[in-house]
Design a protein around this motif. Structure first.
Motif, PDB file in Angstrom:
ATOM      1  N   UNK A  60      30.222 113.364 -13.096  1.00 35.88           N
ATOM      2  CA  UNK A  60      30.872 113.062 -14.370  1.00 35.88           C
ATOM      3  C   UNK A  60      32.144 113.883 -14.545  1.00 35.88           C
ATOM      4  N   UNK A  61      32.411 114.810 -13.627  1.00 36.72           N
ATOM      5  CA  UNK A  61      33.625 115.627 -13.638  1.00 36.72           C
ATOM      6  C   UNK A  61      34.330 115.435 -12.307  1.00 36.72           C
ATOM      7  N   UNK A  62      35.643 115.577 -12.318  1.00 40.97           N
ATOM      8  CA  UNK A  62      36.430 115.358 -11.114  1.00 40.97           C
ATOM      9  C   UNK A  62      36.938 116.679 -10.550  1.00 40.97           C
ATOM     10  N   UNK A  63      37.180 116.692  -9.249  1.00 41.50           N
ATOM     11  CA  UNK A  63      37.749 117.879  -8.604  1.00 41.50           C
ATOM     12  C   UNK A  63      39.117 118.170  -9.204  1.00 41.50           C
ATOM     13  N   UNK A  64      39.363 119.450  -9.492  1.00 42.97           N
ATOM     14  CA  UNK A  64      40.613 119.859 -10.111  1.00 42.97           C
ATOM     15  C   UNK A  64      40.536 119.943 -11.622  1.00 42.97           C
ATOM     16  N   UNK A  65      39.427 119.496 -12.186  1.00 41.08           N
ATOM     17  CA  UNK A  65      39.248 119.514 -13.642  1.00 41.08           C
ATOM     18  C   UNK A  65      38.817 120.908 -14.099  1.00 41.08           C
ATOM     19  N   UNK A  66      39.391 121.373 -15.217  1.00 40.13           N
ATOM     20  CA  UNK A  66      38.961 122.642 -15.806  1.00 40.13           C
ATOM     21  C   UNK A  66      37.769 122.358 -16.706  1.00 40.13           C
ATOM     22  N   UNK A  67      36.674 123.082 -16.488  1.00 45.08           N
ATOM     23  CA  UNK A  67      35.437 122.867 -17.234  1.00 45.08           C
ATOM     24  C   UNK A  67      35.147 124.045 -18.151  1.00 45.08           C
ATOM     25  N   UNK A  68      34.595 123.757 -19.279  1.00 47.72           N
ATOM     26  CA  UNK A  68      34.119 124.799 -20.192  1.00 47.72           C
ATOM     27  C   UNK A  68      32.695 125.191 -19.786  1.00 47.72           C
ATOM     28  N   UNK A  69      32.261 126.384 -20.156  1.00 50.66           N
ATOM     29  CA  UNK A  69      30.889 126.816 -19.873  1.00 50.66           C
ATOM     30  C   UNK A  69      29.918 125.826 -20.488  1.00 50.66           C
ATOM     31  N   UNK A  70      28.947 125.387 -19.705  1.00 48.21           N
ATOM     32  CA  UNK A  70      27.948 124.446 -20.180  1.00 48.21           C
ATOM     33  C   UNK A  70      28.346 122.991 -20.062  1.00 48.21           C
ATOM     34  N   UNK A  98      33.223 119.361  -4.426  1.00 48.35           N
ATOM     35  CA  UNK A  98      32.035 118.564  -4.716  1.00 48.35           C
ATOM     36  C   UNK A  98      31.443 118.087  -3.388  1.00 48.35           C
ATOM     37  N   UNK A  99      30.148 117.934  -3.356  1.00 53.04           N
ATOM     38  CA  UNK A  99      29.496 117.418  -2.167  1.00 53.04           C
ATOM     39  C   UNK A  99      29.853 115.945  -1.992  1.00 53.04           C
ATOM     40  N   UNK A 100      30.022 115.528  -0.756  1.00 54.35           N
ATOM     41  CA  UNK A 100      30.295 114.114  -0.481  1.00 54.35           C
ATOM     42  C   UNK A 100      29.016 113.289  -0.461  1.00 54.35           C
ATOM     43  N   UNK A 101      27.887 113.950  -0.355  1.00 54.85           N
ATOM     44  CA  UNK A 101      26.608 113.232  -0.327  1.00 54.85           C
ATOM     45  C   UNK A 101      26.340 112.597  -1.681  1.00 54.85           C
ATOM     46  N   UNK A 102      25.668 111.492  -1.701  1.00 55.38           N
ATOM     47  CA  UNK A 102      25.338 110.815  -2.951  1.00 55.38           C
ATOM     48  C   UNK A 102      23.845 110.870  -3.267  1.00 55.38           C
ATOM     49  N   UNK A 103      23.066 111.400  -2.350  1.00 58.05           N
ATOM     50  CA  UNK A 103      21.656 111.665  -2.627  1.00 58.05           C
ATOM     51  C   UNK A 103      21.474 113.173  -2.531  1.00 58.05           C
ATOM     52  N   UNK A 104      20.940 113.761  -3.596  1.00 62.75           N
ATOM     53  CA  UNK A 104      20.752 115.209  -3.653  1.00 62.75           C
ATOM     54  C   UNK A 104      19.287 115.552  -3.437  1.00 62.75           C
ATOM     55  N   UNK A 105      19.064 116.722  -2.889  1.00 60.77           N
ATOM     56  CA  UNK A 105      17.715 117.250  -2.773  1.00 60.77           C
ATOM     57  C   UNK A 105      17.594 118.441  -3.714  1.00 60.77           C
ATOM     58  N   UNK A 107      17.493 121.942  -5.125  1.00 58.20           N
ATOM     59  CA  UNK A 107      18.042 123.193  -4.630  1.00 58.20           C
ATOM     60  C   UNK A 107      19.368 123.049  -3.905  1.00 58.20           C
ATOM     61  N   UNK A 108      19.847 121.837  -3.758  1.00 57.34           N
ATOM     62  CA  UNK A 108      21.094 121.593  -3.027  1.00 57.34           C
ATOM     63  C   UNK A 108      22.314 122.026  -3.841  1.00 57.34           C
ATOM     64  N   UNK A 109      23.283 122.658  -3.173  1.00 57.19           N
ATOM     65  CA  UNK A 109      24.558 122.979  -3.815  1.00 57.19           C
ATOM     66  C   UNK A 109      25.372 121.692  -3.839  1.00 57.19           C
ATOM     67  N   UNK A 110      25.750 121.259  -5.045  1.00 53.85           N
ATOM     68  CA  UNK A 110      26.488 120.002  -5.173  1.00 53.85           C
ATOM     69  C   UNK A 110      27.955 120.215  -5.525  1.00 53.85           C
ATOM     70  N   UNK A 111      28.311 121.417  -5.990  1.00 57.33           N
ATOM     71  CA  UNK A 111      29.691 121.664  -6.409  1.00 57.33           C
ATOM     72  C   UNK A 111      29.960 123.160  -6.470  1.00 57.33           C
ATOM     73  N   UNK A 112      31.256 123.503  -6.558  1.00 55.20           N
ATOM     74  CA  UNK A 112      31.677 124.893  -6.739  1.00 55.20           C
ATOM     75  C   UNK A 112      32.701 124.948  -7.862  1.00 55.20           C
ATOM     76  N   UNK A 113      32.507 125.898  -8.774  1.00 55.91           N
ATOM     77  CA  UNK A 113      33.418 126.102  -9.903  1.00 55.91           C
ATOM     78  C   UNK A 113      33.996 127.508  -9.787  1.00 55.91           C
TER      79      UNK A 113
END
Length: 127
Positions: A60-70, A98-105, A107-113
């Motif tokens: 729901x968020x895009x790479x390069x987007x500034x996010x607020x806490x929460x 962001x991870x390129x995978x579309x199925x998550x397990x 405990x998987x890391x899906x993104x970095x902020x």
């Protein structure tokens, strides 16, 4: 890898050429560097965002987007029960990966902020 298009490739190519000129690896006319969209942040301020459950990963968020806490980054949809789990960052910062995978397990890391406050220590190049 997931965002391949001609305008982006052209910008990346020009940025590489500009870098090589500034590094004196090739001859050319230097151009002024563009301003940073956000200030630099400490590596220890990077939040590896993980998911507690597995399922279909919908960002729901895009790479390069500034996010607020929460703020929500993604939803995980259980393909069996249709249960939707919201995945949010804990600190404000720039979503830079962001991870390129579309199925998550689970405990998987899906993104970095990239946050401004250092809070991690030790080996910082892994979650």
């Amino acid at each position: 890898q997931g965002d391949v298009n001609h305008p982006l490739a052209s910008r990346d190519c020009q940025a590489l050429i500009d870098y090589l000129i500034q590094f004196d690896a090739i001859v050319g006319e230097t151009r002024p560097q563009p301003p940073l969209p956000f200030p630099a942040t400490p590596l220890a301020g990077v939040e590896p965002v993980t998911t507690p459950v597995g399922g279909l990963l919908v960002y729901t968020a895009t790479a390069g987007q500034y996010l607020q806490a929460g703020q929500q980054i993604a939803e995980i949809i259980d393909p069996i029960t249709d249960r939707v789990t919201s995945i949010c960052c804990t600190a404000a910062g720039v979503l830079y990966a962001r991870s390129l995978r579309r199925m998550a397990t689970a405990g998987m890391v899906i993104a970095h902020v990239a946050g401004a406050e250092a809070y991690r220590s030790g080996y910082l190049l892994s979650p």
